[in-house]
Each structure stands twice: as C-alpha cells, then as structure tokens.
Design a protein around this motif. Structure first.
Motif, PDB file in Angstrom:
ATOM      1  N   ASN A  83       0.832  -1.209   0.025  1.00  0.00           N
ATOM      2  CA  ASN A  83      -0.070  -0.001  -0.063  1.00  0.00           C
ATOM      3  C   ASN A  83       0.789   1.329   0.252  1.00  0.00           C
ATOM      4  O   ASN A  83       1.877   1.094   0.561  1.00  0.00           O
ATOM      5  CB  ASN A  83      -0.969   0.095   1.268  1.00  0.00           C
ATOM      6  CG  ASN A  83      -1.885  -1.065   1.167  1.00  0.00           C
ATOM      7  OD1 ASN A  83      -1.833  -2.085   1.445  1.00  0.00           O
ATOM      8  ND2 ASN A  83      -3.332  -0.614   0.680  1.00  0.00           N
ATOM      9  N   GLU A  84       0.235   2.255  -0.681  1.00  0.00           N
ATOM     10  CA  GLU A  84       1.040   3.533  -0.480  1.00  0.00           C
ATOM     11  C   GLU A  84       1.012   4.233   0.830  1.00  0.00           C
ATOM     12  O   GLU A  84       1.640   4.940   1.334  1.00  0.00           O
ATOM     13  CB  GLU A  84       0.073   4.500  -1.550  1.00  0.00           C
ATOM     14  CG  GLU A  84       0.572   5.830  -1.771  1.00  0.00           C
ATOM     15  CD  GLU A  84       0.075   6.620  -2.733  1.00  0.00           C
ATOM     16  OE1 GLU A  84       0.541   7.780  -3.087  1.00  0.00           O
ATOM     17  OE2 GLU A  84      -1.050   6.238  -3.142  1.00  0.00           O
ATOM     18  N   VAL A  85      -0.297   4.179   1.495  1.00  0.00           N
ATOM     19  CA  VAL A  85      -0.441   4.748   2.720  1.00  0.00           C
ATOM     20  C   VAL A  85      -0.621   3.769   3.803  1.00  0.00           C
ATOM     21  O   VAL A  85      -1.933   2.939   3.937  1.00  0.00           O
ATOM     22  CB  VAL A  85      -1.651   6.024   2.707  1.00  0.00           C
ATOM     23  CG1 VAL A  85      -1.827   6.512   3.825  1.00  0.00           C
ATOM     24  CG2 VAL A  85      -1.391   6.616   1.643  1.00  0.00           C
ATOM     25  N   ILE A  86       0.106   3.776   4.906  1.00  0.00           N
ATOM     26  CA  ILE A  86      -0.077   2.817   5.881  1.00  0.00           C
ATOM     27  C   ILE A  86       0.033   3.837   7.277  1.00  0.00           C
ATOM     28  O   ILE A  86       0.747   4.359   7.433  1.00  0.00           O
ATOM     29  CB  ILE A  86       0.630   1.742   6.298  1.00  0.00           C
ATOM     30  CG1 ILE A  86       0.975   0.838   4.772  1.00  0.00           C
ATOM     31  CG2 ILE A  86       0.575   1.053   7.309  1.00  0.00           C
ATOM     32  CD1 ILE A  86       1.745  -0.215   4.721  1.00  0.00           C
ATOM     33  N   HIS A  87      -1.029   3.629   8.053  1.00  0.00           N
ATOM     34  CA  HIS A  87      -1.089   4.264   9.419  1.00  0.00           C
ATOM     35  C   HIS A  87       0.055   3.620  10.251  1.00  0.00           C
ATOM     36  O   HIS A  87       0.229   2.562  10.449  1.00  0.00           O
ATOM     37  CB  HIS A  87      -2.544   3.931   9.925  1.00  0.00           C
ATOM     38  CG  HIS A  87      -2.758   5.078  11.177  1.00  0.00           C
ATOM     39  ND1 HIS A  87      -2.190   4.631  12.466  1.00  0.00           N
ATOM     40  CD2 HIS A  87      -3.412   6.281  11.426  1.00  0.00           C
ATOM     41  CE1 HIS A  87      -2.656   5.663  13.366  1.00  0.00           C
ATOM     42  NE2 HIS A  87      -3.353   6.639  12.626  1.00  0.00           N
ATOM     43  N   TYR A  88       0.790   4.552  10.749  1.00  0.00           N
ATOM     44  CA  TYR A  88       2.115   4.130  11.579  1.00  0.00           C
ATOM     45  C   TYR A  88       1.539   3.806  12.729  1.00  0.00           C
ATOM     46  O   TYR A  88       2.535   2.890  13.328  1.00  0.00           O
ATOM     47  CB  TYR A  88       2.872   5.408  11.558  1.00  0.00           C
ATOM     48  CG  TYR A  88       2.858   6.332  12.704  1.00  0.00           C
ATOM     49  CD1 TYR A  88       3.566   6.257  13.845  1.00  0.00           C
ATOM     50  CD2 TYR A  88       1.683   7.520  12.733  1.00  0.00           C
ATOM     51  CE1 TYR A  88       3.409   6.971  14.992  1.00  0.00           C
ATOM     52  CE2 TYR A  88       1.605   8.421  13.765  1.00  0.00           C
ATOM     53  CZ  TYR A  88       2.613   7.887  14.753  1.00  0.00           C
ATOM     54  OH  TYR A  88       2.400   8.853  15.804  1.00  0.00           O
ATOM     55  N   GLN A  89       0.615   4.161  13.437  1.00  0.00           N
ATOM     56  CA  GLN A  89       0.487   3.445  14.707  1.00  0.00           C
ATOM     57  C   GLN A  89      -0.508   2.062  14.527  1.00  0.00           C
ATOM     58  O   GLN A  89      -0.037   1.208  15.454  1.00  0.00           O
ATOM     59  CB  GLN A  89      -0.638   4.158  15.275  1.00  0.00           C
ATOM     60  CG  GLN A  89      -0.012   5.699  16.239  1.00  0.00           C
ATOM     61  CD  GLN A  89      -0.736   6.491  16.653  1.00  0.00           C
ATOM     62  OE1 GLN A  89      -1.917   6.931  16.444  1.00  0.00           O
ATOM     63  NE2 GLN A  89      -0.329   6.780  17.854  1.00  0.00           N
ATOM     64  N   THR A  90      -1.152   1.840  13.701  1.00  0.00           N
ATOM     65  CA  THR A  90      -2.120   0.707  13.623  1.00  0.00           C
ATOM     66  C   THR A  90      -1.462  -0.364  12.622  1.00  0.00           C
ATOM     67  O   THR A  90      -1.605  -1.595  12.558  1.00  0.00           O
ATOM     68  CB  THR A  90      -3.402   0.986  13.251  1.00  0.00           C
ATOM     69  OG1 THR A  90      -3.661   1.338  12.058  1.00  0.00           O
ATOM     70  CG2 THR A  90      -4.220   1.539  14.429  1.00  0.00           C
ATOM     71  N   GLY A  91      -0.755   0.182  11.714  1.00  0.00           N
ATOM     72  CA  GLY A  91      -0.331  -0.693  10.560  1.00  0.00           C
ATOM     73  C   GLY A  91      -1.252  -1.050   9.597  1.00  0.00           C
ATOM     74  O   GLY A  91      -1.114  -1.416   8.687  1.00  0.00           O
ATOM     75  N   LYS A  92      -2.577  -0.459   9.824  1.00  0.00           N
ATOM     76  CA  LYS A  92      -3.627  -0.719   8.669  1.00  0.00           C
ATOM     77  C   LYS A  92      -3.416   0.174   7.618  1.00  0.00           C
ATOM     78  O   LYS A  92      -3.250   1.571   7.838  1.00  0.00           O
ATOM     79  CB  LYS A  92      -4.907  -0.467   9.612  1.00  0.00           C
ATOM     80  CG  LYS A  92      -6.218  -0.749   8.775  1.00  0.00           C
ATOM     81  CD  LYS A  92      -7.312  -0.562   9.662  1.00  0.00           C
ATOM     82  CE  LYS A  92      -8.730  -1.083   8.842  1.00  0.00           C
ATOM     83  NZ  LYS A  92      -9.891  -0.899   9.633  1.00  0.00           N
TER      84      LYS A  92
END
Length: 172
Positions: free
Chosen positions: A29-38
């Motif tokens: 993925n291009e964008v991954i939430h850095y806290q959740t990894g989602k």
C-alpha cells in the motif's frame, strides 16, 4: 539512501516497516497508518513494491550497480533468520543466484562459482551464463543512531473536514 550513507539501523527500520506493512495488509500500500499498521489507500503501488525489492536487493544482499558491475555489501539484521537465497536474477547476459548467510554488516567471505574472491569483488557486466555468488557476513558491533525515541514521535491530527459554502471554503 540510508544504507548507502552507512546508516544500517535506519535502513533496517525502513526495510522492517515495508515488510510489516506488506505482511499485515497482504499487498503493498501507498498509505499505512503508522500506529495501527492498517492500510488506508493505494493497493499494489509500484513505488511501494520497488521499496520492498530495494530492501532485499540493496540492503539485505547489499547490491550496488556501478558502471563496472555489481558490488556487494550485504547487511542482515539480527531479527532476520537466514540463510537467504535470490535465484534467477537477470543481469545483462547472465543469470545470478545469490546465497547469503550470517548476521551483521561486515562481508567476511565472497565465493563466485566456487572460487574465493577478494571482498572488494565486482561482478562484471560482461559475463554470460549462470553464476552463483555465495556471501557470509558477521556483525561488526558498530551501531548508528536513529531518532526513534518515544518523546520524538509526533502524532498528526486527523484531517480537517472541509466545506464549500458558496464561494467560501471552511474547515473545522
């Protein structure tokens, strides 16, 4: 860039981040939430795939492409368990099979087609056929500093909600 500048710990952190994101989301993925990894956007992004492959080629196997050929300066982080193999890699008119064992940042042995080579060996651009490069690394004990202290992490606020009222743009 981190590996090229000699900051193996930063290169390791970037490589680990790419691997975790791909493993958790089963795609690049291009964008991954850095806290959740989602993952939140951009499945199968080519630049994300390129970053993943660069981690393997340029960091793990330490390949650097030059005008004269490929140099090798592999780095195997402590958390990765080998041995590692990269097979059927096409390079000019040859096929490379790479084997890597050990852990660390220091190349201690390089064997090409069964023959021990100098550690500064450059795999030439003009070879043909299939070739095997076997490498062994060890840990120098040297560590670079990367700024991953908890007090330095900044959480970005959620994106504002924007509204267009007539010719006026407002947001919360």
């Amino acid at each position: 860039g981190a590996k090229r500048q000699g900051n193996n710990q930063l290169a390791e952190e970037i490589m680990r981040s790419c691997m975790i994101g791909a493993a958790m989301n089963l795609t690049n993925n291009e964008v991954i939430h850095y806290q959740t990894g989602k993952a939140s956007a951009g499945d199968r992004q080519l630049w994300s795939v390129a970053a993943q492959l660069a981690g393997y080629y340029r960091v793990l196997f330490g390949m650097d492409y030059t005008v004269d050929g490929i140099t090798f300066a592999p780095f195997v982080p402590e958390w990765m368990d080998g041995p590692f193999e990269l097979t059927d890699l096409k390079y000019h008119d040859t096929t490379l099979n790479l084997k890597l064992s050990g852990k660390g940042d220091t190349l201690v042995s390089i064997i090409v087609d069964g023959e021990e080579k100098d550690l500064s060996y450059i795999f030439p651009t003009d070879l043909t056929g299939e070739h095997t490069v076997e490498m062994v690394v060890s840990d120098s004990g040297e560590r670079d500093s990367i700024n991953l202290k908890e007090e330095n992490l900044v959480i970005c606020p959620e994106l504002p909600t924007m509204q267009l009222n007539g010719d006026t743009l407002t947001w919360n």
